[in-house]
Design a protein around this motif. Structure first.
Motif, PDB file in Angstrom:
ATOM      1  N   THR A 173      41.714  31.056  33.235  1.00 39.74           N
ATOM      2  CA  THR A 173      42.212  29.718  33.945  1.00 39.74           C
ATOM      3  C   THR A 173      42.824  28.938  32.847  1.00 39.74           C
ATOM      4  O   THR A 173      43.023  27.716  33.066  1.00 39.74           O
TER       5      THR A 173
ATOM      6  N   ARG B 263      43.920  19.648  41.264  1.00 44.54           N
ATOM      7  CA  ARG B 263      43.605  20.689  40.127  1.00 44.54           C
ATOM      8  C   ARG B 263      42.897  20.012  39.117  1.00 44.54           C
ATOM      9  O   ARG B 263      42.980  18.791  38.907  1.00 44.54           O
ATOM     10  N   THR B 264      42.183  20.800  38.349  1.00 44.07           N
ATOM     11  CA  THR B 264      41.530  20.598  37.074  1.00 44.07           C
ATOM     12  C   THR B 264      41.982  21.481  36.089  1.00 44.07           C
ATOM     13  O   THR B 264      42.460  22.555  36.219  1.00 44.07           O
ATOM     14  N   GLY B 265      42.510  20.684  34.820  1.00 43.41           N
ATOM     15  CA  GLY B 265      42.999  21.513  33.767  1.00 43.41           C
ATOM     16  C   GLY B 265      43.417  20.704  32.514  1.00 43.41           C
ATOM     17  O   GLY B 265      43.040  19.633  32.470  1.00 43.41           O
TER      18      GLY B 265
ATOM     19  N   GLU C 225      42.733  31.725  46.845  1.00 47.74           N
ATOM     20  CA  GLU C 225      42.487  32.103  45.422  1.00 47.74           C
ATOM     21  C   GLU C 225      43.751  33.456  45.089  1.00 47.74           C
ATOM     22  O   GLU C 225      43.469  33.651  43.839  1.00 47.74           O
TER      23      GLU C 225
ATOM     24  N   LEU D 146      47.390  15.721  38.420  1.00 48.90           N
ATOM     25  CA  LEU D 146      46.445  16.603  38.692  1.00 48.90           C
ATOM     26  C   LEU D 146      45.720  16.405  39.846  1.00 48.90           C
ATOM     27  O   LEU D 146      45.483  17.184  40.585  1.00 48.90           O
TER      28      LEU D 146
ATOM     29  N   ARG E 112      45.011  21.640  52.069  1.00 50.25           N
ATOM     30  CA  ARG E 112      43.754  22.456  52.028  1.00 50.25           C
ATOM     31  C   ARG E 112      42.908  22.748  53.312  1.00 50.25           C
ATOM     32  O   ARG E 112      41.831  23.235  53.202  1.00 50.25           O
TER      33      ARG E 112
END
Length: 379
Positions: free
Chosen positions: A376, A180-182, A357, A175, A271
């Motif tokens: 999310t 990413r955060t999840g 997004e 991640l 990014r």
């Protein structure tokens, strides 16, 4: 939690005990997404936010309770149809919040402090926390650094089986690598099977780069907006009389070089945002030829529609493919009716956010507009 790393790292350095409430899942429309955090110390001092105000009071009280009890708590907050003034989200969504106590000393504190320090320094780091599973594991934490590839110390995770810590670290690195955060589902033995453990992984990476080519008045406004969005902003122009620190005091870097030469020699990633404001063919064509072949997040170029058509013709002549041209956002920005440099900078920033997004740029008040906050994930 890492979104307030700067302030929270100072608390950790001061030796304060504190409880941190972190949004670990969102369903429906909600003010803030996973990773948003609110921390409370023993004196009741607060930093951060989890909901923009809807449930802050209840979360503050929960933090104080957890700080006193010493046990982590997973709490769900949603809209109450029975009483619109009850604790809940008036926007209609549901958020799951993990509240974790961080005592003055112990393995968990060391783990949290390591993650906070790294994030505050702008390093790549991930903090993994068990939000569901056996009682002894809930609230357990593991810090993974971007530059590390070896074994991990799973003491703060509380898992007696080293395979679990290794599995959590492996998922956290994946991640983190994607920025990413999840959440990740694992079995209790660490295998990649849903059911036993739910682990929330919060990633923090260095600020994404924004490179602004063309040291013009519009660039000065875009630098300010880029910094507001959290970018590391570089201004590049081949003309030393224009590319000066005095003209761009808020930029992280001001570079005097030919744009295409600088782009080829500098670091970019998925990014990175490239904004070409020169609208001069001798700068634009070699620069965009290089830019459109890089795996960056956004390439936009300023100019009128006539300039854009001429630019496309010139780019085709130097071998830029139709697929590469399709990546070019030109004329740059969304149609906001902007006139001033500041308004134009807002329109460019709006397009960058929409591209990143997957937004449409349509008014949220439109009948068919998507919700203000996109689901999310949920636990």
């Amino acid at each position: 939690m890492l979104d307030v790393a700067g302030e929270l790292a100072r608390w950790a350095e001061d030796g304060r005990a504190f409880a941190v409430a972190t949004v670990v899942a969102v369903s429906g429309s909600a003010p803030r997404g996973p990773g948003a955090a609110l921390a409370v110390d023993g004196e009741g001092t607060v930093i951060g936010s989890v909901s923009g105000g809807c449930v802050e009071g209840a979360v503050h009280a929960l933090c104080l309770q957890v700080l006193q009890d010493g046990e982590p708590v997973l709490e769900r907050f949603g809209y109450s149809d029975e009483d619109a003034f009850a604790v809940g989200l008036t926007c209609g969504g549901v958020i799951d919040i993990l509240v974790t106590p961080v005592a003055a000393r112990g393995p968990r504190r060391e783990t949290f402090t390591a993650a906070l320090r790294a994030a505050a320094r702008g390093e790549g780091v991930a903090l993994a926390r068990v939000v569901r599973g056996p009682a002894g594991l809930v609230g357990g934490a593991l810090t993974v650094h971007a530059e590390e590839a070896g074994g991990v110390d799973g003491a703060a995770l509380g898992a007696p089986d080293g395979r679990v810590a290794e599995a959590v670290a492996r998922e956290a690195r994946a991640l983190l690598g994607a920025g990413r955060t999840g959440t990740v589902e694992l079995s209790e033995d660490g295998s990649r099977c849903p059911g036993g453990l739910t682990v929330f992984v919060e990633s923090s990476l260095p600020p994404p780069r924004m490179i602004v080519f063309g040291a013009i008045d519009f660039a000065a406004a875009l630098v300010r907006v880029g910094k507001l969005l959290g970018h590391h902003v570089t201004v590049c122009d081949a003309r030393p009389v224009f590319a000066t620190r005095a003209r761009f005091p808020e930029a992280d870097e001001v570079v005097v070089d030919w744009p295409h030469r600088y782009l080829r020699g500098t670091e970019t990633d998925a990014r990175t945002v490239l904004c070409v404001l020169t609208h001069d063919a001798k700068f634009d064509v070699p620069l965009l030829r290089a830019a459109l072949r890089l795996p960056v997040a956004y390439v936009g170029a300023m100019g009128s529609r006539r300039t854009h058509l001429d630019r496309e013709r010139r780019l085709r002549e130097v071998g830029v493919s139709e697929a590469e041209l399709a990546r070019l956002r030109s004329p740059i920005g969304l149609d906001l009716g902007d006139r001033t440099p500041e308004e134009t900078a807002v329109s460019i920033a709006a397009e960058i956010i929409a591209v990143r997004e997957g937004g449409t740029g349509a008014p949220l008040s439109a009948p068919d507009a998507r919700p203000a906050a996109v689901p999310t994930g949920s636990l």
